[in-house]
Design an enzyme around this catalytic site. Structure first.
Site, mmCIF file in Angstrom:
data_model
loop_
_atom_site.group_PDB
_atom_site.id
_atom_site.type_symbol
_atom_site.label_atom_id
_atom_site.label_comp_id
_atom_site.label_asym_id
_atom_site.label_seq_id
_atom_site.Cartn_x
_atom_site.Cartn_y
_atom_site.Cartn_z
ATOM 1 N N PHE A 101 42.779 43.344 21.161
ATOM 2 C CA PHE A 101 43.717 44.357 21.634
ATOM 3 C C PHE A 101 45.145 43.807 21.522
ATOM 4 C CE2 PHE A 101 45.832 46.389 25.418
ATOM 5 C CZ PHE A 101 45.938 47.644 24.864
ATOM 6 N N HIS A 175 37.043 41.505 28.323
ATOM 7 C CA HIS A 175 35.762 42.105 27.912
ATOM 8 C C HIS A 175 34.584 41.427 28.606
ATOM 9 C CE1 HIS A 175 37.205 43.536 23.620
ATOM 10 N NE2 HIS A 175 37.990 43.954 24.592
ATOM 11 N N LYS A 201 37.080 49.162 31.268
ATOM 12 C CA LYS A 201 36.488 47.834 31.464
ATOM 13 C C LYS A 201 35.254 47.876 32.380
ATOM 14 C CE LYS A 201 39.485 46.583 28.645
ATOM 15 N NZ LYS A 201 40.773 45.936 28.689
ATOM 16 N N ARG A 230 58.500 35.305 45.144
ATOM 17 C CA ARG A 230 58.454 34.853 46.545
ATOM 18 C C ARG A 230 57.470 33.694 46.688
ATOM 19 N NH1 ARG A 230 58.244 40.641 47.597
ATOM 20 N NH2 ARG A 230 60.269 41.320 48.411
ATOM 21 N N TYR A 237 63.339 37.944 51.851
ATOM 22 C CA TYR A 237 64.463 37.982 50.908
ATOM 23 C C TYR A 237 64.762 36.566 50.425
ATOM 24 C CZ TYR A 237 68.602 39.880 48.654
ATOM 25 O OH TYR A 237 69.521 40.281 47.712
HETATM 26 C C1 PLP Z 1 42.087 45.708 28.009
HETATM 27 C C2 PLP Z 1 42.515 44.451 27.385
HETATM 28 C C3 PLP Z 1 43.699 43.795 27.741
HETATM 29 C C4 PLP Z 1 44.775 44.417 28.583
HETATM 30 O O1 PLP Z 1 44.392 44.884 29.793
HETATM 31 P P1 PLP Z 1 45.191 46.086 30.504
HETATM 32 O O2 PLP Z 1 44.653 46.030 31.895
HETATM 33 O O3 PLP Z 1 44.810 47.349 29.780
HETATM 34 O O4 PLP Z 1 46.630 45.796 30.435
HETATM 35 C C5 PLP Z 1 43.960 42.541 27.202
HETATM 36 N N1 PLP Z 1 43.115 41.974 26.325
HETATM 37 C C6 PLP Z 1 41.986 42.584 25.932
HETATM 38 C C7 PLP Z 1 41.094 41.880 24.963
HETATM 39 C C8 PLP Z 1 41.662 43.846 26.419
HETATM 40 O O5 PLP Z 1 40.545 44.457 25.985
#
Ligand code: PLP
Length: 411
Positions: A101, A175, A201, A230, A237
């Site tokens: 991704f 994954h 997911k 923080r 703050y």
């Molecule tokens: C889904 C995914 C991400 C990013 O996750 P998000 O929660 O959608 O930002 C990163 N790496 C892989 C391989 C993913 O499948």
């Protein structure tokens, strides 16, 4: 059973109903509704230390068997925080797989560093350690691995390479909720494991993310970076680091607590069904399921992936997908192109200055890059969603029949 003698309307009740729906995703229970309502009533909806958030972090650390879990807003930000916590920044190189991704590589740009694409092995769809080793330069600071579809990368080799070259390992485990390598859960091998709880997911609250680590100093930095810099002993703050508001809400945490409880049973169901598909599909000409060996003690099956080898298959990958879809099987071809072919990389739509791209000769030329394993998977892969593997085991025969019929239809 003499079904052949019966008219279609007289099908015996035990026959699978044609077009019976496949399980949908995400799923929730009445307990989830109560858990979200209870956060609502509590008035503690947000904040890094809301009770539901703290409980979820403890539950996730326990499930993964990591010393620390730090929740955040998603699995993109978790990668950027991991890089920043490790001190990766301007001009550094980070090796990432080319079949993944977008976020795995763009998180590196966000950290003002340079992604370097490594090829993946068509058999496992995972990073090829030999190619990773070849790409290491004195500027390499980290390797981000992706346990693709829920199958652990070769952590023996990747860990050896990282140790030998003094490079940090980050596991993008988006994954791989519950996947194991040699009996130990992934997300605990690297300096950080990075998790996503986005809608698709295997553990989800619509959106959400987390990091796991066994290093208390890294945990403290990551926790600060997702909470506006923080520190626990500091005032409200009082801001020490360049962080941001990357906190998860208590509503997400409440949903995730339920999801983690249900995960072991779903995990088991997916494994049983995937084993059936592995056996059946690998006996068909030209079909090659994702390869696993005895070190892959548990596969999370975020996806069920197999390849269609054009030289041995009666029909093309695209024809197979069309025919499966016509039979109600939600198959797709997954990523149609390698990540480096996306305009953001191929056309360098980022500031080279910002990432310290000083000497173009030393860098990968994204525009002309062609990695053989990645290109091949983009042409040959078929993805089935993990929700299909949550169906009752008897229903895998419908998948197998649909594939067999699709292949048999060839002229
Ligand atoms: C889904 C995914 C991400 C990013 O996750 P998000 O929660 O959608 O930002 C990163 N790496 C892989 C391989 C993913 O499948």
């Amino acid at each position: 059973m003499e079904t052949a003698l019966l008219a279609p309307s007289d099908r015996p009740l035990s026959d699978p109903i044609p077009g019976e729906a496949w399980p949908t995703w995400p799923q929730h229970t009445a307990d989830d509704v109560a858990a979200v309502a209870s956060v609502l009533e509590s008035n503690e909806w947000g904040g890094a230390f809301a009770p539901a958030v703290v409980s979820f972090e403890a539950a996730w650390a326990k499930y993964v068997d990591a010393r620390h879990a730090i929740s955040c807003s998603n699995g993109t930000v978790s990668l950027s925080i991991a890089l920043q916590a490790l001190g990766v920044g301007h001009g550094d190189e980070v090796i990432v797989p080319a079949y993944t991704f977008y976020a795995t590589a763009t998180a590196v740009l966000t950290a003002q560093a340079i992604p370097v694409f490594a090829d993946v092995d068509p058999a496992t769809l995972n990073l090829d350690p030999r190619h990773v080793e070849k790409l290491i330069t004195p500027r390499t600071r980290a390797v981000i691995v992706v346990h693709f579809a829920g199958l652990a990368v070769d952590l023996d080799e990747i860990q050896r390479i990282c140790r030998q070259h003094g490079v940090s390992l980050i596991e993008d485990a988006a994954h791989a909720h519950g996947a194991e390598w040699r009996g130990r859960k992934v997300g605990t091998y690297g300096a950080f494991g990075s998790w996503s709880f986005q809608s698709s997911k295997n553990v989800t609250a619509g959106e959400g993310g987390a990091l796991t680590t066994n290093d208390p100093a890294l945990a403290a930095r990551a926790s600060s970076l997702r909470n506006c810099g923080r520190v626990p002993e500091g005032a409200w703050y009082e801001h020490h680091l360049l962080g941001g508001n990357h906190r998860m809400t208590a509503f997400q945490a409440a949903l995730l607590l339920g999801a983690v409880e249900r995960l072991p049973e779903q995990f088991e169901r997916r494994e049983v069904n995937a084993r059936t598909l592995d056996v059946e599909l690998s006996s068909m000409p030209g079909l090659v399921p994702q390869a696993r060996d005895s070190r892959h003690t548990a596969h999370a099956h975020h996806l069920y992936v197999f390849r269609v080898e054009p030289s041995d298959s009666a029909i093309s990958r695209d024809e197979l997908i069309q025919r499966l879809q016509a039979r109600g099987i939600p198959a797709t071809g997954g990523y149609p192109i390698a990540l480096y072919r996306q305009p953001i990389f191929a056309e360098y739509r980022f500031s080279k200055e910002a990432v310290g791209w000083h000497n173009a000769k030393e860098r990968q030329n994204y525009h002309d890059l062609r990695l053989a394993g990645t290109e091949r998977i983009c042409r040959e892969a078929v993805w089935l969603p993990h929700s299909l593997l949550l169906a009752e085991p008897r229903r895998m025969s419908e998948v197998v029949e649909a594939v067999a019929e699709s292949l048999g239809e060839a002229g």
